[in-house]
Design a protein around this motif. Sequence first.
Motif, short mmCIF file in Angstrom:
data_model
loop_
_atom_site.label_atom_id
_atom_site.label_comp_id
_atom_site.label_asym_id
_atom_site.label_seq_id
_atom_site.Cartn_x
_atom_site.Cartn_y
_atom_site.Cartn_z
N CYS A 4 0.71 -1.32 0.02
CA CYS A 4 0.04 -0.06 0.18
C CYS A 4 1.04 1.24 0.07
O CYS A 4 1.67 1.43 0.79
CB CYS A 4 -0.97 0.05 1.18
SG CYS A 4 -1.99 1.42 1.36
N THR A 56 -4.12 6.80 -3.19
CA THR A 56 -3.72 5.38 -2.54
C THR A 56 -3.63 4.42 -3.59
O THR A 56 -4.62 4.37 -4.54
CB THR A 56 -4.89 4.82 -1.59
OG1 THR A 56 -5.02 5.78 -0.50
CG2 THR A 56 -4.44 3.60 -0.81
N CYS A 97 -2.21 4.84 4.22
CA CYS A 97 -2.11 3.45 4.66
C CYS A 97 -2.00 2.91 6.15
O CYS A 97 -2.54 1.81 6.42
CB CYS A 97 -0.77 2.86 3.86
SG CYS A 97 -0.83 3.18 2.22
#
Length: 208
Positions: free
Chosen positions: A100, A115, A207
Amino acid sequence: MSSEDNRPSTTASWRPHTDWRRFAVAAVAALALASGTVWTTTAAAIPVSFAVAGGTFQVSADHVAGTGAAQYAASVTDAAGKSHPVAVAAIGRARLTRLCQSSVAHTPFGDVTLTIRSGAEHPVEAEDLVIDLDRLDGDLTFGRVQLGRDASTLTAVDGAVGTAGAYGQQARTLVIDRMRLRAWSITAGTFSLRGAAMAISAGERPCF
């Protein structure tokens, strides 16, 4: 991704007539550049350095397995000419599970977060991976490690060397479980994600 999914609960910080879809496309492009993550198809020993963005971003992974690892101190410079101390972590070949990456941008419309997540079934494959670290947390296991080696004589990763007389360390193998890191930049000769997903959302949604 629909506009309803990203509409904030209040409109105080958002202009009523903002075209969210157009803004999202522009923000994705800007954040992708600012995040420092590089995907290339041409292998290089150590990619060319560049001016970093004005802040760090987050990267997490459940498991990292690397062959050939080197670490030493250095610095990076942002576009304003300010230098930032970093711990350089170079890995010759790496596999990262459940990756991530998140970066937050502060815009006139409020905070937005980009993201990027790797596919759950497909580990990320990277070669000549170089991370300019601000902080790293996790469970680390080194194989055939050398601590305190002169940074200018490191040989584990081609081109990953520091200043003569400075502290360095290297290892044949590196394993990191529950990795959480803040970085100024990440570069790689190759960086392959299968089944990856990129999303942009309002607010700070890092994250970790």
